[in-house]
Design a protein around this motif. Structure first.
Motif, PDB file in Angstrom:
ATOM      1  N   GLN A  15      39.485  31.300  14.741  1.00  0.00           N
ATOM      2  CA  GLN A  15      37.836  31.022  15.131  1.00  0.00           C
ATOM      3  C   GLN A  15      37.638  29.791  15.796  1.00  0.00           C
ATOM      4  N   HIS A  16      38.550  28.750  15.517  1.00  0.00           N
ATOM      5  CA  HIS A  16      38.123  27.619  16.030  1.00  0.00           C
ATOM      6  C   HIS A  16      38.734  27.388  17.430  1.00  0.00           C
ATOM      7  N   PHE A  17      39.831  27.975  17.570  1.00  0.00           N
ATOM      8  CA  PHE A  17      40.488  28.147  19.164  1.00  0.00           C
ATOM      9  C   PHE A  17      39.369  28.555  19.887  1.00  0.00           C
ATOM     10  N   ALA A  18      39.094  29.772  19.305  1.00  0.00           N
ATOM     11  CA  ALA A  18      37.935  30.699  20.138  1.00  0.00           C
ATOM     12  C   ALA A  18      36.895  29.908  20.409  1.00  0.00           C
ATOM     13  N   ARG A  19      36.388  28.679  19.889  1.00  0.00           N
ATOM     14  CA  ARG A  19      35.112  28.124  20.177  1.00  0.00           C
ATOM     15  C   ARG A  19      35.347  26.917  21.195  1.00  0.00           C
ATOM     16  N   MET A  20      36.616  26.394  21.333  1.00  0.00           N
ATOM     17  CA  MET A  20      36.782  25.218  21.943  1.00  0.00           C
ATOM     18  C   MET A  20      36.532  25.272  23.572  1.00  0.00           C
TER      19      MET A  20
ATOM     20  N   ALA B 204      34.406  22.051  16.500  1.00  0.00           N
ATOM     21  CA  ALA B 204      35.479  22.773  17.511  1.00  0.00           C
ATOM     22  C   ALA B 204      34.795  22.884  18.838  1.00  0.00           C
ATOM     23  N   THR B 205      33.680  22.997  18.660  1.00  0.00           N
ATOM     24  CA  THR B 205      32.696  23.162  20.143  1.00  0.00           C
ATOM     25  C   THR B 205      32.527  21.899  21.012  1.00  0.00           C
TER      26      THR B 205
ATOM     27  N   VAL C 273      38.498  14.508  17.323  1.00  0.00           N
ATOM     28  CA  VAL C 273      38.080  15.114  16.040  1.00  0.00           C
ATOM     29  C   VAL C 273      39.303  14.888  15.085  1.00  0.00           C
ATOM     30  N   VAL C 274      38.928  14.302  14.058  1.00  0.00           N
ATOM     31  CA  VAL C 274      40.163  13.807  13.153  1.00  0.00           C
ATOM     32  C   VAL C 274      39.848  14.804  11.965  1.00  0.00           C
ATOM     33  N   ILE C 275      40.877  15.755  11.511  1.00  0.00           N
ATOM     34  CA  ILE C 275      40.556  16.871  10.402  1.00  0.00           C
ATOM     35  C   ILE C 275      41.317  16.444   9.296  1.00  0.00           C
ATOM     36  N   GLY C 276      40.537  15.959   8.607  1.00  0.00           N
ATOM     37  CA  GLY C 276      41.270  15.192   7.048  1.00  0.00           C
ATOM     38  C   GLY C 276      40.938  13.869   7.124  1.00  0.00           C
ATOM     39  N   TYR C 277      40.216  13.057   5.919  1.00  0.00           N
ATOM     40  CA  TYR C 277      39.963  11.561   6.059  1.00  0.00           C
ATOM     41  C   TYR C 277      40.532  11.133   4.736  1.00  0.00           C
TER      42      TYR C 277
END
Ligand SMILES: NC(=O)c1ccc[n+]([C@@H]2O[C@H](COP(=O)([O-])OP(=O)(O)OC[C@H]3O[C@@H](n4cnc5c(N)ncnc54)[C@H](O)[C@@H]3O)[C@@H](O)[C@H]2O)c1
Length: 425
Positions: free
Chosen positions: A285-290, A266-267, A217-221
């Motif tokens: 909230q993202h770490f919690a879904r990983m 994230a999931t 996953v690349v965050i920011g294009y």
């Protein structure tokens, strides 16, 4: 390279100098444009007597920039622009072989980093080469009395330019600042191909994972994100992009990547890389879904892209698994999240940063921006400036020449056609 004089410094181990010298000379082979500038600077001395501080990643390529500035007659001091990016052998060689006062140690604390920024300002600079705008920000906040001595600065990275523009808007930027990053021969190549390759290099050196088949996953294009996504795909990863800008998101879709919101990404991600220049783009909230074993890192300028405070608060005490690899066990899910390089730019923390060939053009822009500030001293208004387009074009031309690649030039007929409006259907 030869020692010019003994200087004060704060480096890890001065005995590392011989290895640093060999590596600086190796990088120099891939920096023909900067070499040409150094030769001209050596003959013309356009920076004679200018007191200059550089806050930069202390790498072999930066060493070649500093040598170029010295050749031009500048008195230069170097500090690290990130606590984890210093190459200690390079720092040692710059002191021992080039007589440059260097204040940079890989792994230095934030306190030491800030102390080095102030030591650099004690050098009473006339020009500041900044990377992230920490030196200029400290000057404005703490050293108002010194501002009149500074006649300009240059800024290497996107995040630093965002900060400079904020200073300009707030009416506090006191001198001309050259936005080196905004030169096309900088961000088209350094941010895209440099960050693209070296970020993957950093992840692999830290973990030795196989990229093929992973959901990456690349965050920011933006410029960096495009490069990272392109290179991850080249190694066989399934690349997902997250964005907040609809135009960049469409671009990522048309480039063939899956685009989705971060809560969804994230999931499914196996590896996450942030390259946004923005804060907390991976949050609690993202770490919690990983998934269990998700690997997370950052290649944006500052270490605030990952909200590690939130992760620490929701996880068991951290386990160091190997160098630059830390594991957090999220209490609620029992899943392990692996953070690389303490959330600092992974390409410089775990690898060597960008290859010299790409820094050749970035640092050609730096050297010519410094020369431009000296030549235009007192003429440029306070604010953010970019180098004239013809300088950008000249740097690209020199790079092509060094690569042994020729291109065409406009014929007189074509030139006339392009400048006319009469001819149509
Ligand atoms: N690692 C390195 O060696 C290196 C090299 C060059 C630049 N940088 C740094 O990398 C960062 C990115 O630089 P760039 O030149 O690509 O900038 P850019 O402005 O071209 O791209 C940043 C992108 O991030 C997107 N973004 C912002 N907030 C977001 C969010 N919450 N979620 C998803 N996307 C978001 C923006 O829309 C933009 O498209 C900056 O901090 C820059 O200083 C690092």
């Amino acid at each position: 390279m030869s020692a010019t004089r003994s200087v004060e410094y704060d480096v890890k181990d001065i005995s590392l100098a011989p290895e640093g010298k060999r590596r600086i000379e190796w990088a120099e082979r891939e920096m023909p444009v900067l070499r040409l500038i150094r030769e001209r600077f050596g003959a013309d001395k356009p920076l004679q007597g200018v007191r200059l501080i550089a806050c930069a990643h202390v790498t072999t390529e930066t060493a070649n920039l500093v040598r170029t500035l010295q050749a031009g007659g500048a008195e230069a001091l170097l500090i690290a622009s990130n606590p984890l990016s210093t190459q200690d052998d390079v720092a040692a060689s710059l002191v021992a072989d080039c007589g440059v006062p260097v204040y940079a140690i890989k792994g230095e604390s934030t306190e030491t980093y800030n102390k080095h920024v102030r030591t650099a300002l004690d050098f009473r600079p006339e020009i500041i080469i900044d990377d992230g705008s920490d030196v200029v920000a400290t000057l404005i906040k703490e050293r108002q009395s010194q501002i009149k001595e500074v006649f300009g600065s240059t800024e290497e990275t996107t995040t630093g330019i965002v900060r400079l523009r904020a200073m300009e808007t707030a009416g506090v930027l006191p001198f001309p600042a050259m936005a080196v990053n905004d030169a096309q021969t900088k961000h088209f190549f350094d941010n895209r191909y440099g960050t693209g390759q070296s970020t993957i290099d950093g992840i692999i050196r830290a973990t030795n994972i196989l990229m093929a088949g992973r959901t990456f996953v690349v965050i920011g294009y933006g410029w960096c994100g495009k490069g990272v996504a392109m290179r991850a795909r080249g190694l066989g990863a399934n690349v997902v992009v997250t964005e907040i800008d609809p135009i960049k998101a469409v671009e990522a879709v048309m480039d063939g990547f899956r685009v989705m919101p971060m809560t969804e990404a994230a999931t499914i991600g196996d590896v996450f890389v942030t390259v946004t220049g923005n804060r907390h783009v991976i949050d609690g909230q993202h770490f919690a879904r990983m998934k269990d074993g998700a690997i997370v890192c950052n290649s944006g300028h500052f270490d605030l892209e990952l909200n590690l405070d939130a992760l620490r608060a929701m996880a068991e005490p951290v386990q160091q698994l190997r160098r630059f690899v830390e594991e957090y066990k999220v209490r609620e899910t029992g899943n392990r999240v692996i953070v690389l390089g303490e959330g600092r730019l992974i390409n410089l923390a775990a690898a060597e940063g960008h290859p010299a060939s790409v820094m050749d053009m970035s640092f050609a822009n730096q050297a010519l921006s410094v020369e431009y500030l000296v030549r235009k001293r007192g003429e440029l208004p306070a604010g953010v400036h970019i180098l004239p387009q013809e300088v950008d074009t000249e740097i690209a031309g020199l790079k092509l020449r060094a690569l042994g690649i020729g291109i065409d030039t406009l014929t007189a007929e074509q030139l006339e056609y392009l400048n006319s409006w009469e001819t149509g259907t």
